[in-house]
Design a protein around this motif. Structure first.
Motif, short mmCIF file in Angstrom:
data_model
loop_
_atom_site.label_atom_id
_atom_site.label_comp_id
_atom_site.label_asym_id
_atom_site.label_seq_id
_atom_site.Cartn_x
_atom_site.Cartn_y
_atom_site.Cartn_z
N UNK A 1 14.96 -8.52 1.92
CA UNK A 1 15.55 -7.69 2.95
C UNK A 1 14.78 -6.39 3.11
N UNK A 2 15.33 -5.45 3.87
CA UNK A 2 14.63 -4.19 4.16
C UNK A 2 14.72 -3.19 3.01
N UNK A 3 14.12 -3.54 1.89
CA UNK A 3 14.16 -2.68 0.71
C UNK A 3 13.08 -1.60 0.79
N UNK A 4 13.33 -0.42 0.23
CA UNK A 4 12.28 0.61 0.19
C UNK A 4 11.10 0.13 -0.64
N UNK A 5 9.91 0.61 -0.29
CA UNK A 5 8.72 0.36 -1.09
C UNK A 5 8.50 1.60 -1.95
N UNK A 6 8.84 1.50 -3.22
CA UNK A 6 8.87 2.63 -4.12
C UNK A 6 10.21 2.64 -4.84
N UNK A 7 10.60 3.76 -5.41
CA UNK A 7 11.90 3.84 -6.07
C UNK A 7 13.01 3.63 -5.05
N UNK A 8 14.02 2.87 -5.44
CA UNK A 8 15.13 2.53 -4.54
C UNK A 8 16.35 3.37 -4.92
N UNK A 9 16.73 4.35 -4.09
CA UNK A 9 17.88 5.19 -4.43
C UNK A 9 19.17 4.41 -4.63
N UNK B 1 0.83 -1.20 0.00
CA UNK B 1 0.00 0.00 0.00
C UNK B 1 0.87 1.26 0.00
N UNK B 2 2.13 1.13 0.43
CA UNK B 2 3.03 2.28 0.43
C UNK B 2 3.44 2.69 -0.98
N UNK B 3 3.12 1.88 -1.99
CA UNK B 3 3.43 2.25 -3.37
C UNK B 3 2.57 3.40 -3.86
N UNK B 4 1.41 3.59 -3.27
CA UNK B 4 0.50 4.62 -3.75
C UNK B 4 1.17 5.99 -3.66
N UNK B 5 1.11 6.71 -4.78
CA UNK B 5 1.70 8.04 -4.84
C UNK B 5 3.17 8.05 -5.21
N UNK B 6 3.79 6.87 -5.31
CA UNK B 6 5.19 6.82 -5.72
C UNK B 6 5.28 6.93 -7.23
N UNK B 7 6.48 7.17 -7.78
CA UNK B 7 6.62 7.23 -9.25
C UNK B 7 6.45 5.87 -9.93
N UNK B 8 6.29 4.78 -9.17
CA UNK B 8 6.09 3.48 -9.79
C UNK B 8 4.63 3.35 -10.23
N UNK B 9 4.45 3.06 -11.52
CA UNK B 9 3.11 2.86 -12.07
C UNK B 9 2.84 1.40 -12.39
N UNK B 10 3.90 0.58 -12.39
CA UNK B 10 3.74 -0.83 -12.73
C UNK B 10 4.78 -1.62 -11.97
N UNK B 11 4.37 -2.77 -11.42
CA UNK B 11 5.30 -3.67 -10.76
C UNK B 11 5.09 -5.07 -11.31
N UNK B 12 6.18 -5.82 -11.41
CA UNK B 12 6.13 -7.19 -11.90
C UNK B 12 6.55 -8.10 -10.75
#
Length: 350
Positions: free
Chosen positions: A291-299, A61-72
């Motif tokens: 692992x503890x990856x960001x939900x959204x774009x990963x810097x 749910x944390x993806x909402x509003x992120x620049x990601x529009x599609x996930x595989x």
């Protein structure tokens, strides 16, 4: 109305067009702008794609509003993922997604696992979910013994008849790709013959094959046997220049560089640098949930791609923008995807 430069989601080409506002929504038209038309400085893309995630291992749910529009999603319970994908499509049809970047013709944080059957299974309104379903692996193969693998996320395949059943099951669930696991460092892998059978069955259902290839020689073997995508840029060994050249004409690599450290990281970055230089196609992917990856774009993933020589507009192409509402990035000496924001009608005021 303004002249714009945009990345066409249909073919990944940079084009010139015209940005307008129609009924309060921004639109991009594939028509040449007039020479005297005011220009929007910067570039437009669709929302980005993460080509390797595991939605059941994160609070998606944390993806909402992120620049990601599609996930595989490349490995999970197919029934759960089918519900997520269907719910996302339904919300899009209901109007939660607005605007299109695919041109209008002028003629017309840290992760938190989700709980089964919880409200958290409701997908973000602005993210398309594509999935492979279960990992295919031989009996006892990776990741059948991993505690992180959700129930139903691994499909052990024993023989050719079972391979046909397994692929048909994933197709029926709505899978858009087949995931084959080949980790020779963690258990048995498919024989060449059975791998080829899986590839042939997938092709018969119109499904490409992405392979998890780990262990010496596994990346080369997976592509030789018909996989057209590698779920991870090769990290077990430094490929020779000849092997890189062969891979560049045969397969797409999903980056997932930031999950590595030490020698594996250095090997993966070096392989990607030479693969990209040889004309190979790299797609941004993070193995989100590993692992503890960001939900959204990963810097860290973006920085690793830059270290591998992929930056600026090439980095945006690697992010494989999807059709959908346009996102705006200023264009200076360096384009940073982390600075992307939704294009607004105010941006197009002359």
């Amino acid at each position: 109305m303004r002249a714009v430069t945009y990345l066409d989601s249909r073919d990944g080409a940079w084009r010139e067009g015209v940005g307008t506002v129609v009924d309060g929504q921004v639109r991009v038209h594939d028509e040449p702008p007039a020479p005297d038309m005011p220009r929007l400085e910067g570039v437009l893309t669709g929302g980005f794609t993460d080509a390797h995630v595991h939605l059941q291992l994160v609070d998606h749910t944390q993806l909402s509003g992120s620049p990601l529009a599609r996930v595989v999603d490349l490995g999970g319970n197919p029934d759960t993922l089918a519900r997520l994908a269907a719910a996302a499509r339904a919300r899009a049809r209901a109007g939660h997604n607005s605007g299109v970047l695919t041109p209008t013709p002028t003629s017309a944080a840290e992760t938190t696992p989700i709980r089964e059957h919880s409200p958290e299974l409701c997908p973000p309104a602005d993210v398309e979910v594509v999935f492979a379903g279960a990992f295919f692996t031989p009996p006892g193969g990776y990741p059948s013994d991993r505690a992180w693998a959700p129930e139903g996320a691994v499909r052990e395949v024993a023989d050719a008849a079972d391979a046909a059943r397994a692929v048909a099951e994933m197709k029926a669930s709505g899978a858009a790709v087949i995931k084959i696991a080949g980790n020779s460092t963690a258990g048995p892998v498919f024989t060449d013959d059975l791998f080829r059978v899986l590839v042939a069955q997938a092709a018969a259902h119109g499904l490409p094959v992405v392979a998890h290839a780990e262990g010496r020689g596994e990346a080369q073997r997976a592509v030789r046997l018909g996989a057209t995508r590698l779920a991870h840029a090769p990290f077990s060994e430094r490929l020779t220049d000849a092997e890189i050249a062969a891979q560049a004409t045969s397969a797409v690599w999903i980056s997932t560089l930031a999950i590595h450290t030490g020698e594996a990281y250095a090997i993966a970055v070096d392989n990607v640098r030479r693969f990209h230089a040889a004309g190979g196609t790299v797609r941004y992917g993070t193995d989100m949930g590993n692992g503890p990856t960001p939900v959204g774009l990963n810097p860290r993933e973006l920085d690793a791609l830059r270290e591998a020589g992929i930056d600026g507009r090439e980095l945006l192409r690697t992010l494989d923008p999807a059709p959908g509402a346009p996102w705006y990035l200023t264009a200076g000496d360096a384009i940073d995807p982390l600075d992307a924001r939704p294009l607004t009608p105010i941006d197009l005021e002359a």
